[in-house]
Write a protein that holds these residues in place. Structure first.
Motif, PDB file in Angstrom:
ATOM      1  N   SER A 149     -51.157  46.920  10.202  1.00 22.61           N
ATOM      2  CA  SER A 149     -51.424  46.659   8.792  1.00 22.61           C
ATOM      3  C   SER A 149     -52.205  45.369   8.616  1.00 22.61           C
ATOM      4  N   THR A 150     -52.808  45.252   7.453  1.00 19.93           N
ATOM      5  CA  THR A 150     -53.530  44.027   7.123  1.00 19.93           C
ATOM      6  C   THR A 150     -53.514  43.828   5.622  1.00 19.93           C
ATOM      7  N   GLU A 151     -53.652  42.573   5.215  1.00 26.12           N
ATOM      8  CA  GLU A 151     -53.715  42.224   3.801  1.00 26.12           C
ATOM      9  C   GLU A 151     -54.952  41.368   3.581  1.00 26.12           C
ATOM     10  N   ILE A 152     -55.800  41.819   2.647  1.00 25.46           N
ATOM     11  CA  ILE A 152     -57.114  41.207   2.473  1.00 25.46           C
ATOM     12  C   ILE A 152     -57.300  40.776   1.017  1.00 25.46           C
ATOM     13  N   PRO A 153     -57.730  39.529   0.777  1.00 21.09           N
ATOM     14  CA  PRO A 153     -58.058  39.112  -0.593  1.00 21.09           C
ATOM     15  C   PRO A 153     -59.361  39.764  -1.042  1.00 21.09           C
ATOM     16  N   VAL A 154     -59.356  40.415  -2.220  1.00 20.86           N
ATOM     17  CA  VAL A 154     -60.565  41.111  -2.700  1.00 20.86           C
ATOM     18  C   VAL A 154     -61.015  40.620  -4.070  1.00 20.86           C
ATOM     19  N   GLY A 155     -60.274  39.770  -4.725  1.00 19.06           N
ATOM     20  CA  GLY A 155     -60.646  39.329  -6.066  1.00 19.06           C
ATOM     21  C   GLY A 155     -60.302  40.393  -7.092  1.00 19.06           C
ATOM     22  N   ASP A 156     -61.260  41.264  -7.354  1.00 16.58           N
ATOM     23  CA  ASP A 156     -61.043  42.428  -8.222  1.00 16.58           C
ATOM     24  C   ASP A 156     -61.286  43.689  -7.403  1.00 16.58           C
ATOM     25  N   TYR A 157     -60.268  44.541  -7.324  1.00 19.67           N
ATOM     26  CA  TYR A 157     -60.361  45.758  -6.511  1.00 19.67           C
ATOM     27  C   TYR A 157     -61.130  46.843  -7.255  1.00 19.67           C
ATOM     28  N   ASN A 158     -62.099  47.465  -6.567  1.00 21.41           N
ATOM     29  CA  ASN A 158     -62.905  48.530  -7.159  1.00 21.41           C
ATOM     30  C   ASN A 158     -62.963  49.772  -6.269  1.00 21.41           C
ATOM     31  N   GLY A 159     -62.023  49.896  -5.343  1.00 18.77           N
ATOM     32  CA  GLY A 159     -62.032  51.016  -4.411  1.00 18.77           C
ATOM     33  C   GLY A 159     -61.317  52.245  -4.941  1.00 18.77           C
ATOM     34  N   PRO A 160     -60.977  53.188  -4.038  1.00 16.62           N
ATOM     35  CA  PRO A 160     -60.305  54.431  -4.428  1.00 16.62           C
ATOM     36  C   PRO A 160     -58.967  54.160  -5.110  1.00 16.62           C
ATOM     37  N   LYS A 161     -58.572  55.058  -6.009  1.00 18.14           N
ATOM     38  CA  LYS A 161     -57.296  54.926  -6.695  1.00 18.14           C
ATOM     39  C   LYS A 161     -56.149  55.344  -5.781  1.00 18.14           C
ATOM     40  N   ALA A 162     -55.033  54.650  -5.933  1.00 21.24           N
ATOM     41  CA  ALA A 162     -53.839  55.000  -5.164  1.00 21.24           C
ATOM     42  C   ALA A 162     -53.090  56.129  -5.852  1.00 21.24           C
ATOM     43  N   ASN A 163     -52.254  56.839  -5.091  1.00 21.69           N
ATOM     44  CA  ASN A 163     -51.387  57.875  -5.653  1.00 21.69           C
ATOM     45  C   ASN A 163     -50.187  57.227  -6.338  1.00 21.69           C
ATOM     46  N   GLU A 164     -49.541  57.992  -7.210  1.00 26.31           N
ATOM     47  CA  GLU A 164     -48.293  57.521  -7.817  1.00 26.31           C
ATOM     48  C   GLU A 164     -47.151  57.686  -6.822  1.00 26.31           C
ATOM     49  N   PRO A 165     -46.205  56.742  -6.786  1.00 27.89           N
ATOM     50  CA  PRO A 165     -46.242  55.444  -7.459  1.00 27.89           C
ATOM     51  C   PRO A 165     -47.196  54.482  -6.752  1.00 27.89           C
ATOM     52  N   ILE A 166     -48.051  53.831  -7.518  1.00 30.88           N
ATOM     53  CA  ILE A 166     -49.146  53.063  -6.930  1.00 30.88           C
ATOM     54  C   ILE A 166     -48.674  51.815  -6.189  1.00 30.88           C
ATOM     55  N   LYS A 167     -47.468  51.327  -6.472  1.00 33.34           N
ATOM     56  CA  LYS A 167     -46.963  50.130  -5.789  1.00 33.34           C
ATOM     57  C   LYS A 167     -46.048  50.486  -4.619  1.00 33.34           C
ATOM     58  N   SER A 168     -46.170  51.717  -4.138  1.00 36.75           N
ATOM     59  CA  SER A 168     -45.301  52.170  -3.053  1.00 36.75           C
ATOM     60  C   SER A 168     -46.124  52.743  -1.911  1.00 36.75           C
ATOM     61  N   PHE A 169     -45.653  52.536  -0.687  1.00 37.45           N
ATOM     62  CA  PHE A 169     -46.268  53.159   0.483  1.00 37.45           C
ATOM     63  C   PHE A 169     -45.699  54.549   0.762  1.00 37.45           C
ATOM     64  N   GLU A 170     -44.834  55.038  -0.133  1.00 36.17           N
ATOM     65  CA  GLU A 170     -44.244  56.357   0.060  1.00 36.17           C
ATOM     66  C   GLU A 170     -45.322  57.437   0.121  1.00 36.17           C
ATOM     67  N   ASN A 171     -46.307  57.363  -0.779  1.00 37.91           N
ATOM     68  CA  ASN A 171     -47.379  58.353  -0.841  1.00 37.91           C
ATOM     69  C   ASN A 171     -48.760  57.735  -0.662  1.00 37.91           C
ATOM     70  N   ASN A 172     -48.801  56.527  -0.141  1.00 33.36           N
ATOM     71  CA  ASN A 172     -50.064  55.811   0.005  1.00 33.36           C
ATOM     72  C   ASN A 172     -50.154  55.119   1.358  1.00 33.36           C
ATOM     73  N   ASP A 173     -51.400  54.928   1.804  1.00 26.66           N
ATOM     74  CA  ASP A 173     -51.613  54.091   2.983  1.00 26.66           C
ATOM     75  C   ASP A 173     -52.180  52.726   2.583  1.00 26.66           C
ATOM     76  N   PHE A 174     -52.202  52.453   1.277  1.00 23.51           N
ATOM     77  CA  PHE A 174     -52.586  51.118   0.805  1.00 23.51           C
ATOM     78  C   PHE A 174     -51.949  50.855  -0.548  1.00 23.51           C
ATOM     79  N   VAL A 175     -51.786  49.562  -0.855  1.00 22.61           N
ATOM     80  CA  VAL A 175     -51.265  49.122  -2.150  1.00 22.61           C
ATOM     81  C   VAL A 175     -52.133  47.955  -2.620  1.00 22.61           C
ATOM     82  N   VAL A 176     -52.492  47.973  -3.905  1.00 21.96           N
ATOM     83  CA  VAL A 176     -53.233  46.876  -4.511  1.00 21.96           C
ATOM     84  C   VAL A 176     -52.246  46.053  -5.335  1.00 21.96           C
TER      85      VAL A 176
END
Length: 364
Positions: free
Chosen positions: A310-337
């Motif tokens: 894993s890695t954590e990167i400072p991006v300022g304002d994120y403009n990439g792909p949208k995460a799945n719900e729940p967006i603050k969970s790794f349950e259905n995501n491989d990334f969290v903003v």
């Protein structure tokens, strides 16, 4: 099951988990304009301090209290409330007790605690004027209290020390350790403690680069360093603090001296929690809920453990792909903003270094 949560800022990180467990959520907050007030089942706006949350807990007949406080100043009030509520009303409060907070909220007391339990920490002295300096330059100057790099200065010259004393009358003065910065979370409840995988936070710099401006990775892979030693030392610290909740510890590893140094301990949710979750699959905030409902155990943690890069990167304002719900969970995501606009960070995980690199390219 009904749980009172104190503080709304972090609540969106675990609202999905609370709902998945069928828990009735009650939340107290002192700021009526705070974020996340639309998520819990009930919200009570109360004055600052712990008397309001205590009264709400009793009025609502909650089964447990989970403080979600990510800053240091209120922690001692939480600790006193914990001792009163647990003793007088039998309601568990998932937080550190008075002794643990007193030892960890003051960096000078933390130093004494490390010495008492035989954990190596950088050489230090309490400096009342620049003339008293006995350590070799460069040194790190700190105040006894503070977090997030506040009031910390790397002094390379005596003039830097004198400049620091234009603002402060006293300083905790440490030798500057050149090497790797490491953080680790330990979870503890009812005498059970488990140290999660260490996180690499970058290298120390004479410029004193703020942690938010560094790229972090998990698991920690620093040549010469045994991660088992980090986990064993962190476990020893938590065990001797003898309290409940989350313990986040900062270490330095000197390659030159082949020595691990303990720096400080925080008894609250911390900034590396997303990276820890991504690395090992254990979400420390969700584990606070498990402690509250009687489902926290070392066996359960062992069953959940994953082995990701894993890695954590400072991006300022994120403009990439949208995460799945729940967006603050790794349950259905491989990334969290996470983080506020302008200071956002992306934490991503994958099964291999190559896959992680491809994912980061897609996200950034």
């Amino acid at each position: 099951m009904k749980i009172l949560f104190i503080g709304s800022r972090l609540y969106d990180d675990l609202d999905w988990y609370v709902k998945s467990k069928g828990i009735e959520s009650v939340l107290t907050e002192s700021n009526e304009d705070a974020i996340n007030l639309d998520l819990p089942d009930q919200v009570f706006i109360v004055p600052r301090g712990m008397d309001g949350p205590k009264q709400v807990a009793l009025m609502q007949n909650v089964d447990a209290i989970v403080p979600l406080i990510g800053i240091d100043p209120p922690l001692i009030d939480v600790a006193h409330m914990k001792e009163e509520v647990e003793k007088d009303y039998g309601i568990p409060v998932i937080a550190a007790g008075v002794r643990a907070v007193e030892l960890t909220s003051n960096k000078i007391k933390t130093k004494g605690f490390y010495t008492e339990i035989g954990v190596t920490t950088p050489k230090y002295q309490i400096l009342n004027s620049p003339d008293e300096l006995d350590l070799e330059l460069p040194v790190v100057l700190k105040q006894g209290e503070g977090q997030g790099g506040k009031d910390i200065k790397v002094a390379k010259t005596i003039e830097d020390v004198e400049e620091y004393f234009k603002e402060f009358n006293q300083a905790l003065c440490e030798e500057f350790i050149e090497g790797a910065e490491i953080s680790i979370e330990v979870l503890g409840y009812d005498g059970q403690y488990v140290a999660l995988p260490p996180i690499y936070k970058g290298e120390t710099t004479l410029e004193g680069t703020h942690p938010l401006n560094k790229t972090k990775t998990g698991p920690c892979m620093v040549e010469g360093l045994d991660n088992n030693l980090v986990q064993h030392t962190a476990y020893k610290v938590a065990k001797n603090l003898d309290s409940d909740g989350i313990f986040e510890m900062d270490f330095m590893y000197s390659r030159k001296n082949n020595q691990l140094y303990a720096i400080e301990v925080n008894t609250r949710p911390n900034g590396t929690r997303y990276l820890t979750t991504a690395t090992c699959g254990v979400n420390s905030l969700c584990e606070l809920v498990n402690m509250a409902i009687g489902e926290f155990s070392l066996a359960d943690i062992s069953d959940k453990l994953q082995y990701n890069y894993s890695t954590e990167i400072p991006v300022g304002d994120y403009n990439g792909p949208k995460a799945n719900e729940p967006i603050k969970s790794f349950e259905n995501n491989d990334f969290v903003v996470h983080g506020p606009q302008g200071y956002q960070r992306v934490t991503a995980k994958a099964d291999s270094k190559d896959e992680l690199e491809k994912l980061v390219d897609k996200l950034t």
